[in-house]
Enzyme design. Structure first.
Site, PDB file in Angstrom:
ATOM      1  CE1 TYR A 161      -4.465  -0.964   0.465  1.00  0.00           C
ATOM      2  CE2 TYR A 161      -3.357  -2.999   0.765  1.00  0.00           C
ATOM      3  CZ  TYR A 161      -4.653  -2.203   0.518  1.00  0.00           C
ATOM      4  OH  TYR A 161      -5.772  -2.838   0.317  1.00  0.00           O
ATOM      5  CE  LYS A 231       2.255 -17.740   1.659  1.00  0.00           C
ATOM      6  NZ  LYS A 231       1.401 -18.979   2.199  1.00  0.00           N
ATOM      7  CG  ASP A 331      -1.603 -19.667   3.359  1.00  0.00           C
ATOM      8  OD1 ASP A 331      -1.390 -20.615   3.232  1.00  0.00           O
ATOM      9  OD2 ASP A 331      -0.655 -19.146   4.112  1.00  0.00           O
ATOM     10  CG  ASP A 355      -7.419  -4.442   2.107  1.00  0.00           C
ATOM     11  OD1 ASP A 355      -8.712  -4.540   2.604  1.00  0.00           O
ATOM     12  OD2 ASP A 355      -7.261  -4.340   1.053  1.00  0.00           O
TER      13      ASP A 355
END
Length: 471
Positions: A161, A231, A331, A355
């Site tokens: 972002y 991640k 995930d 998000d």
């Protein structure tokens, strides 16, 4: 020369200031800037502000009042001033510290990518705060939505972002690709002639201030855990750095008040089996310990020894009263927040992960239309609370849409100000109205489809009336 080019602050209002310890000094008549928003923004703001003022009046009997000051952004600003985000608006939020806003249109074409992102970055509102909790009676697509009670601390200024990218086929993109391949030895760009390139900045400073805010919130609100979502198994130096820096902050600044999940395993092993050797403890927390290289085994043994050195403050089960700091892959987290929602409490994560998570969780408790949000800098005291949904222009001026997102953002705002009586009163009004099945069209449609009896569909303004009467 005055502070503003054209704005005139309320004459009988005062500024919110911040003490050296980071707490706010809120006067009895604070000036709060607001942006009503585009599309359905005016409808939901008119409803919400009546709720806010009624709650303050009921709570304080006139001793305290909000002095609202409208500032402009989005389509209304462009139509009146020729600017999407006038300098007066930024000055007002800088000067008065705390404000609220409705949904804004993102300009089409060049220039500002997103007004919301611009406000967050210009004012350095580094925490996107998204509480997600089920309100009884709200239609939900999951079986046990009541298990959802989480607070997401989403990093607001870094990650993708930050908007650092180059379009495919441009000279600038070719220059970046050439530098990466020729100067840095990068070989993993699969199609260098046709790719676009983006940069994902993640810093230790940005991580630490976010995780610090999440831990302080968890300790203050007696939460049970802070989960670092990342991640890092793929992006080891950005997402993995976020995880490592978060753990490091917890283990230094908040050592006596926190315990990591792996530390709890090691301490619990010793408590259950006092004669356990360090090698046995290491094998217990890492089943593949015996197959590791000598260097890898030594790293695990160092971890075991460091955890056991906490025995005086964390041993004999004392770790159970500490704030648990743990991590999970992004995930897997998206899956487990559905299948094991009650195992998650406070979540600290990077911008993109946050998000996805905040919107996915909002769906479990009724959708984005009822999801509140805030953008906060806990060091300067600046905060803008906001409706988290879009502008929905097709419903503009129809007095139809659900104003709950901005109303509940107001709950967050009053909690931030320390006006907890007001926050609790508004929350009670919303919960009672929904429990009585007095709802706007979005919930009415879903409740009726689920066979709920006695549903009363009301307009946006009428929902505000119901909230006020149910306070």
């Amino acid at each position: 020369m005055g502070l503003f080019k054209s704005l005139v602050p309320p004459a009988d209002g005062s500024k919110i200031t911040i003490h050296a310890d980071g707490t706010l000094n809120v006067p009895d008549r604070p000036i709060l800037p607001f942006i009503e928003g585009d599309g359905t923004g005016p409808d939901i703001w008119r409803a919400a502000v009546r709720v806010f003022d009624a709650a303050v009046q009921k709570a304080y009997g006139g001793q305290k009042q909000i002095r609202w000051m409208e500032v402009l952004a989005g389509e209304k600003a462009f139509n009146q001033t020729g600017e999407w985000l006038p300098e007066d608006t930024l000055t007002a939020y800088r000067e008065y510290l705390v404000g609220i806003k409705g949904p804004l249109t993102t300009p089409i074409g060049g220039g500002i990518r997103s007004l919301n992102v611009a406000l967050r970055q210009i004012l350095d509102l580094y925490v996107c705060l998204r509480p997600v909790k089920y309100i009884k009676g709200v239609p939900s697509p999951v079986k046990r939505p009541e298990l959802v009670d989480m607070v997401i601390f989403r990093e607001n200024t870094e990650d993708i972002y930050a908007g650092i990218e180059w379009q495919a086929g441009t000279p600038e993109c070719k220059k970046v690709v050439d530098f990466l391949m020729k100067e840095m030895g990068v070989t993993k760009i699969r199609f260098p002639g046709t790719c676009a390139i983006g940069v994902k900045p993640v810093s230790s400073e940005g991580t630490e201030r976010l995780v610090d805010a999440a831990i302080r919130y968890a300790l203050t609100h007696n939460r049970k855990s802070v989960n670092l979502v990342h991640k890092g198994n793929i992006m080891k130096f950005t997402e993995g750095g976020f995880k490592d820096w978060g753990y490091r902050l917890a283990a230094t600044k908040y050592r006596d008040q926190t315990v990591s999940m792996r530390e709890s395993w090691i301490l619990d092993n010793k408590a259950r089996k006092p004669g356990m050797t360090n090698d046995e403890n290491a094998l217990s927390i890492e089943p593949g310990f015996k197959d590791m290289t000598p260097v890898q085994r030594q790293d695990i043994l160092v971890e075991v020894e460091a955890a056991l050195s906490l025995w005086q403050t964390h041993g004999d089960g004392k770790w159970k009263s500490k704030l648990m700091v743990k991590d999970s892959i992004a995930d897997i987290t998206l899956q487990q927040t559905i299948t094991r929602a009650d195992e998650f409490d406070v979540i600290a994560t990077l911008n993109l992960n946050g998000d996805y998570l905040s919107d996915a969780l909002a769906a479990q408790v009724g959708g984005i239309g009822i999801a509140p949000g805030g953008n906060v800098n806990y060091m300067t005291g600046h905060a803008i609370f906001e409706a988290t949904h879009g502008t929905a222009p097709k419903y503009a001026n129809l007095d139809k849409v659900n104003p709950s997102s901005v109303i509940l953002s107001g709950v967050m705002m009053f909690e931030h100000l320390g006006w907890t009586d007001v926050a609790q009163m508004i929350m009670r009004g919303v919960e009672t109205s929904i429990a009585k099945h007095t709802v706007t069209y979005d919930f009415a449609r879903l409740m009726t489809a689920e066979g709920v009896e006695g549903v009363k569909e009301v307009k946006c303004s009428e929902f505000a009336d119901a909230v006020i009467s149910n306070m």
